[in-house]
Design an enzyme around this catalytic site. Structure first.
Site, PDB file in Angstrom:
ATOM      1  N   GLU A   1     103.682 -19.816  21.852  1.00 57.48           N
ATOM      2  CA  GLU A   1     102.842 -19.259  20.731  1.00 57.48           C
ATOM      3  C   GLU A   1     101.905 -18.514  21.236  1.00 57.48           C
ATOM      4  O   GLU A   1     101.269 -17.221  20.462  1.00 57.48           O
ATOM      5  CB  GLU A   1     102.241 -20.424  20.165  1.00 57.48           C
ATOM      6  CG  GLU A   1     103.214 -21.359  19.508  1.00 57.48           C
ATOM      7  CD  GLU A   1     104.036 -22.467  20.231  1.00 57.48           C
ATOM      8  OE1 GLU A   1     104.054 -23.416  19.815  1.00 57.48           O
ATOM      9  OE2 GLU A   1     103.770 -22.350  21.647  1.00 57.48           O
TER      10      GLU A   1
ATOM     11  N   ARG B   1     101.532 -14.231  20.421  1.00 55.40           N
ATOM     12  CA  ARG B   1     100.131 -13.827  19.652  1.00 55.40           C
ATOM     13  C   ARG B   1      99.552 -12.757  20.624  1.00 55.40           C
ATOM     14  O   ARG B   1      99.097 -11.865  20.039  1.00 55.40           O
ATOM     15  CB  ARG B   1      99.310 -14.931  19.686  1.00 55.40           C
ATOM     16  CG  ARG B   1      98.052 -14.604  18.638  1.00 55.40           C
ATOM     17  CD  ARG B   1      96.714 -14.505  19.555  1.00 55.40           C
ATOM     18  NE  ARG B   1      95.532 -14.175  18.631  1.00 55.40           N
ATOM     19  CZ  ARG B   1      94.470 -14.275  19.256  1.00 55.40           C
ATOM     20  NH1 ARG B   1      94.132 -14.489  20.590  1.00 55.40           N
ATOM     21  NH2 ARG B   1      93.271 -14.076  18.766  1.00 55.40           N
TER      22      ARG B   1
ATOM     23  N   CYS C   1      98.464 -25.895  20.992  1.00 54.43           N
ATOM     24  CA  CYS C   1      98.864 -24.873  20.251  1.00 54.43           C
ATOM     25  C   CYS C   1      98.706 -25.229  18.614  1.00 54.43           C
ATOM     26  O   CYS C   1      98.526 -24.239  17.885  1.00 54.43           O
ATOM     27  CB  CYS C   1     100.396 -24.777  20.441  1.00 54.43           C
ATOM     28  SG  CYS C   1     100.752 -23.884  22.057  1.00 54.43           S
TER      29      CYS C   1
END
Length: 395
Positions: A75, A79, A203
């Site tokens: 994640e 990003r 996360c």
């Protein structure tokens, strides 16, 4: 309609991953997590960033020069790659932004970004009763850092357990009692490290921050008229989840009446009928490498492989050189920010050559004010060593 959208997002993401080079991908005996961000514009969909991984470095390996990526979970890698994608589009002829006279940018009407992942985020979102089943939202599974419990010993009323730990200075800690009361819910957690504790929050916590403050972060916010929000969250059906636990982790920990801009940007949740060949199973080991990939404004594709927060294969003599750094590390993102300020001739009343990373982030006052409000809701957050934020664009 909603189900087909989730399937489309998942299909594009997995197929894009398949098209990437083999370098850095898991072996048949290994597993990893895949995350992506998909752009929707004029009824067309396109994957713009990808990240894989499940590793995180410990506190003692963090670099004060911003050259190491501390958190290589999928994640986060995805990003960070997305930030590079956004920076490349801060141009007058951007395909996704239109520019204002004050040199700020706004997303063009109809541009949306969808988040996809193959496994439930570690931390609070991964804590849910083991007997939970819901045909619409799916059922929870263990996250990438869970403490495995043999199936025969599991009790119907037990919960899935995350390896993410409550912050040491948190007022509440996990009781670690038998059954459903093993964990407390709604608290900020740090990812576990092998021996050396980490300073990286889970996360679930990072996604919650992005959902409330925008996924762009503080530095990019200095170029934008409003934050960039995700429109949906898709997860694979074969790796089921609990929508209620996701909503709790991402939104319900924050008081709805707060004057934060996320109120108009709630996520839609989808599950997708797609398979991921490298999903976690009992007989597989976690892949030691991570991948990040992103598109640039000129349709250039950027691909990097990370091991322990550095480029794969880098030698010690190149550790502090550009050759050894990932394009998504703090220092390279800071340089990209500096270069964009110069390109757009933006005067921030600050000497970007000598300003530290922390000083530049503080210039984003509205973002920082909202972050203060949000942290008060979380009650606690990790406090990094100030020395880790005092580097300049020269390292």
């Amino acid at each position: 309609m909603k189900q087909s959208l989730g399937n489309k997002i998942a299909h594009l993401s997995v197929e894009k991953f398949k098209s990437l080079p083999k370098t850095g991908k898991p072996k048949e005996t290994e597993w990893t997590i895949l995350s992506s961000i998909v752009k929707e514009q004029n009824s067309t969909f396109e994957v713009v960033s990808i990240g894989t991984g499940s590793k995180c470095i410990g506190k003692t390996k963090m670099c004060p020069k911003g050259t190491i990526v501390n958190d290589s979970h999928a994640e986060v890698m995805c990003r960070r790659a997305f930030l590079r994608y956004l920076y490349s589009h801060l141009t007058e002829d951007s395909a996704i932004f239109y520019s204002h006279k004050n040199k700020t940018f706004s997303l063009k009407p109809g541009v949306k970004f969808h988040f996809f992942t193959t496994q439930v985020p570690c931390g609070d979102a991964a804590i849910f009763p083991q007997d939970h089943k819901n045909e619409d939202a799916g059922s929870i599974i263990e996250d990438s850092t869970s403490e495995n419990i043999p199936a025969k010993k599991r009790k119907l009323e037990d919960i899935f357990r995350t390896g993410a730990k409550c912050l040491k200075d948190s007022m509440v800690q996990d009781p670690k009692t038998d059954g459903a009361t093993y964990h407390v819910l709604g608290v900020v957690r740090t990812k576990p490290g092998r021996g050396d504790p980490t300073a990286s929050v889970s996360c679930s916590d990072k996604l919650a921050k992005w959902c409330h403050l925008g996924i762009q972060g503080a530095l990019l916010m200095l170029f934008l008229a409003e934050p960039v929000y995700l429109s949906s969250f898709t997860i694979l059906k074969e790796s089921p989840f609990c929508q209620k636990s996701l909503e709790r982790a991402l939104f319900e920990r924050v008081t709805p009446s707060l004057s934060l801009p996320y109120q108009k940007h709630k996520l839609e949740f989808y599950k997708a009928d797609k398979s991921f060949v490298y999903r976690k199973t009992e007989n597989r080991l976690a892949c030691s490498s991570s991948i990040c990939w992103w598109y640039s404004q000129n349709e250039q594709q950027n691909f990097e492989v990370a091991v322990n927060g550095r480029k794969q294969g880098v030698t010690k003599k190149n550790y502090l050189t550009e050759k050894g750094r990932l394009g998504i590390c703090k220092l390279e993102l800071f340089k990209t920010f500096r270069d964009k300020c110069l390109e757009l001739k933006i005067d921030l009343d600050s000497d970007m050559e000598n300003s530290t990373y922390e000083q530049a982030k503080r210039l984003s006052k509205s973002y920082q004010n909202n972050w203060i409000i949000l942290k008060e809701q979380f009650r606690t957050w990790t406090m990094k060593d100030p020395e880790l934020l005092h580097f300049t664009v020269t390292g």
